[in-house]
Design a protein around this motif. Sequence first.
Motif, short mmCIF file in Angstrom:
data_model
loop_
_atom_site.label_atom_id
_atom_site.label_comp_id
_atom_site.label_asym_id
_atom_site.label_seq_id
_atom_site.Cartn_x
_atom_site.Cartn_y
_atom_site.Cartn_z
N GLU A 175 10.05 -15.38 3.84
CA GLU A 175 10.57 -16.74 3.94
C GLU A 175 11.25 -17.18 2.64
O GLU A 175 12.25 -17.89 2.65
CB GLU A 175 9.44 -17.70 4.30
CG GLU A 175 8.93 -17.52 5.73
CD GLU A 175 7.74 -18.40 6.04
OE1 GLU A 175 7.22 -19.07 5.11
OE2 GLU A 175 7.30 -18.41 7.21
N ALA A 176 10.70 -16.73 1.50
CA ALA A 176 11.23 -17.15 0.21
C ALA A 176 12.53 -16.42 -0.15
O ALA A 176 13.44 -17.02 -0.73
CB ALA A 176 10.19 -16.92 -0.88
N PHE A 177 12.62 -15.13 0.20
CA PHE A 177 13.74 -14.32 -0.28
C PHE A 177 14.63 -13.76 0.82
O PHE A 177 15.61 -13.08 0.54
CB PHE A 177 13.21 -13.17 -1.15
CG PHE A 177 12.45 -13.66 -2.36
CD1 PHE A 177 13.10 -14.29 -3.40
CD2 PHE A 177 11.07 -13.50 -2.43
CE1 PHE A 177 12.40 -14.74 -4.51
CE2 PHE A 177 10.36 -13.94 -3.54
CZ PHE A 177 11.03 -14.57 -4.59
N GLY A 178 14.28 -14.00 2.06
CA GLY A 178 15.16 -13.59 3.16
C GLY A 178 14.77 -12.25 3.77
O GLY A 178 13.98 -11.49 3.23
N GLU A 179 15.36 -11.98 4.92
CA GLU A 179 15.03 -10.76 5.67
C GLU A 179 15.42 -9.49 4.91
O GLU A 179 14.84 -8.43 5.13
CB GLU A 179 15.72 -10.80 7.04
CG GLU A 179 15.07 -11.75 8.02
CD GLU A 179 13.60 -11.44 8.22
OE1 GLU A 179 13.27 -10.28 8.54
OE2 GLU A 179 12.78 -12.36 8.06
N SER A 180 16.41 -9.57 4.04
CA SER A 180 16.84 -8.38 3.31
C SER A 180 15.84 -7.97 2.22
O SER A 180 15.95 -6.87 1.68
CB SER A 180 18.21 -8.61 2.66
OG SER A 180 18.14 -9.66 1.70
N PHE A 181 14.89 -8.83 1.90
CA PHE A 181 13.85 -8.50 0.93
C PHE A 181 12.92 -7.46 1.57
O PHE A 181 12.19 -7.76 2.51
CB PHE A 181 13.08 -9.77 0.55
CG PHE A 181 12.12 -9.60 -0.61
CD1 PHE A 181 12.56 -9.78 -1.92
CD2 PHE A 181 10.79 -9.29 -0.38
CE1 PHE A 181 11.68 -9.65 -2.98
CE2 PHE A 181 9.91 -9.16 -1.44
CZ PHE A 181 10.35 -9.34 -2.75
N HIS A 182 12.97 -6.23 1.07
CA HIS A 182 12.31 -5.10 1.73
C HIS A 182 10.84 -5.01 1.33
O HIS A 182 10.51 -5.02 0.14
CB HIS A 182 13.03 -3.80 1.34
CG HIS A 182 12.52 -2.59 2.07
ND1 HIS A 182 11.45 -1.84 1.63
CD2 HIS A 182 12.94 -2.01 3.22
CE1 HIS A 182 11.24 -0.84 2.46
NE2 HIS A 182 12.13 -0.91 3.44
N VAL A 183 9.96 -4.91 2.32
CA VAL A 183 8.53 -4.83 2.06
C VAL A 183 7.97 -3.56 2.68
O VAL A 183 8.14 -3.31 3.88
CB VAL A 183 7.78 -6.05 2.62
CG1 VAL A 183 6.28 -5.96 2.28
CG2 VAL A 183 8.36 -7.35 2.06
N HIS A 184 7.33 -2.73 1.85
CA HIS A 184 6.61 -1.58 2.40
C HIS A 184 5.13 -1.71 2.05
O HIS A 184 4.75 -2.41 1.11
CB HIS A 184 7.19 -0.25 1.91
CG HIS A 184 6.90 0.11 0.50
ND1 HIS A 184 7.77 -0.14 -0.54
CD2 HIS A 184 5.84 0.75 -0.07
CE1 HIS A 184 7.26 0.31 -1.67
NE2 HIS A 184 6.09 0.86 -1.42
N LEU A 185 4.28 -1.03 2.81
CA LEU A 185 2.83 -1.18 2.69
C LEU A 185 2.15 0.17 2.80
O LEU A 185 2.55 1.03 3.59
CB LEU A 185 2.33 -2.14 3.77
CG LEU A 185 0.82 -2.39 3.88
CD1 LEU A 185 0.57 -3.85 4.30
CD2 LEU A 185 0.15 -1.45 4.89
N TYR A 186 1.10 0.35 1.99
CA TYR A 186 0.28 1.56 2.01
C TYR A 186 -1.04 1.26 2.71
O TYR A 186 -1.68 0.24 2.43
CB TYR A 186 -0.02 2.04 0.59
CG TYR A 186 1.18 2.28 -0.28
CD1 TYR A 186 1.73 3.56 -0.41
CD2 TYR A 186 1.77 1.24 -0.98
CE1 TYR A 186 2.83 3.79 -1.21
CE2 TYR A 186 2.88 1.45 -1.80
CZ TYR A 186 3.39 2.72 -1.91
OH TYR A 186 4.49 2.94 -2.70
N THR A 187 -1.49 2.17 3.58
CA THR A 187 -2.78 2.00 4.23
C THR A 187 -3.40 3.35 4.55
O THR A 187 -2.69 4.34 4.74
CB THR A 187 -2.64 1.16 5.52
OG1 THR A 187 -3.93 1.04 6.15
CG2 THR A 187 -1.67 1.81 6.50
N THR A 188 -4.72 3.37 4.63
CA THR A 188 -5.42 4.60 5.01
C THR A 188 -5.21 4.89 6.49
O THR A 188 -5.29 6.04 6.91
CB THR A 188 -6.93 4.45 4.75
OG1 THR A 188 -7.45 3.39 5.58
CG2 THR A 188 -7.22 4.15 3.30
N GLY A 189 -5.02 3.85 7.26
CA GLY A 189 -4.94 4.00 8.72
C GLY A 189 -6.24 3.67 9.41
O GLY A 189 -6.27 3.47 10.63
#
Length: 361
Positions: A102-116
């Motif tokens: 919301e602050a930086f727009g849809e082009s702000f890329h977010v990736h996430l690490y998880t064990t699953g």
Amino acid sequence: MVWETPYFSYAVRELPKGCQLCVRGEKLVLFTTGKCPRDCFYCPLSETRRGDVVYANERPVKSLDDIIEEALLMEARGAGVTGGDPLARLDRTVEYIRLLKEAFGESFHVHLYTTGALATKKNLEKLYDAGLDEIRFHPDLFNPNSRLFKVEIENIRNAFDFDWDVGGEIPSIPGQFERMRRYADFLDNLGAKFLNVNELEFSETNLRAILDRGYRPISDESAAIKGSLELGLRLLEWGEENTSLSYHLCTAKLKDAVQLKNRLRRMARNVAKPYMEITEDGTLRFGIAEYDDLDELYTLLVEEAEVPAEWLYLNREKGRIEMPEEVAVELAEAIEGDVRFFIVEEYPTFDRLEVERIPLP
């Protein structure tokens, strides 16, 4: 073909979008919790991050504003959400992802690490709806007979029901080629985009566990583990011929010599005060004076030594007066007594880690 990147790493095909931003220092590291369903022997987390704590880069997060401020200071173009396992505090993690989008727009890329381990269909749907662009799974390959591993593998399948980039992220642990290869095959058959492989390193918290298993650092000057890089390259060569995945072998040198340096440079531009010099490494270099009574010292410098007040910054938190390096050099030669002068270098980060201190005669 395995190719060497400009960042001291190795790749097959193209780097994942999250890695492209990361190596340029454009990714905010958003640590949403130190809690994790697993207890991996190679986990490098420091003691201060093993609890339920939140950090944006080196900044402890007390409010949502802290995350936004840190992203602005480094001119972030994306964020890597990490832990622990961010899904161990799912609602918090979802709130942060939505905040950044919301602050930086849809082009702000977010990736996430998880064990699953916690990647149920319902939990993944919440992450997807919040705007997550890329998810990276790190199952416990080294305990393949455990109940948790079976849960992780089944949960990874859930991720392919959503329109985002799915990949894996694992350490390169000498002696584990077959398990790493089988995981690459598994991801490829599901239609994943990439597998990232990290050169194994030791930290203060995992060193004993790593040494107890017979692994050794490549030298006294390096935290990298002997044989890890070679194994990673072997997997990339196999993967290029036998799968359609992209691969990125992230080296210890990349993290220190490229990723961190680039992030520091971006931050330094926005953090440096006029009296600070930004070095090639992105650190801040300037002079300081220390004395038991700072107010008395400040008066001495301004009224008797006739130093312009705008050249001086009274830092009460650190108990010193800061100034341009050349001013500190001149004052150290001119002022006698118990005043102590130094040239210091600090990271432009929230914790202002001091990396060098040179006493002036």
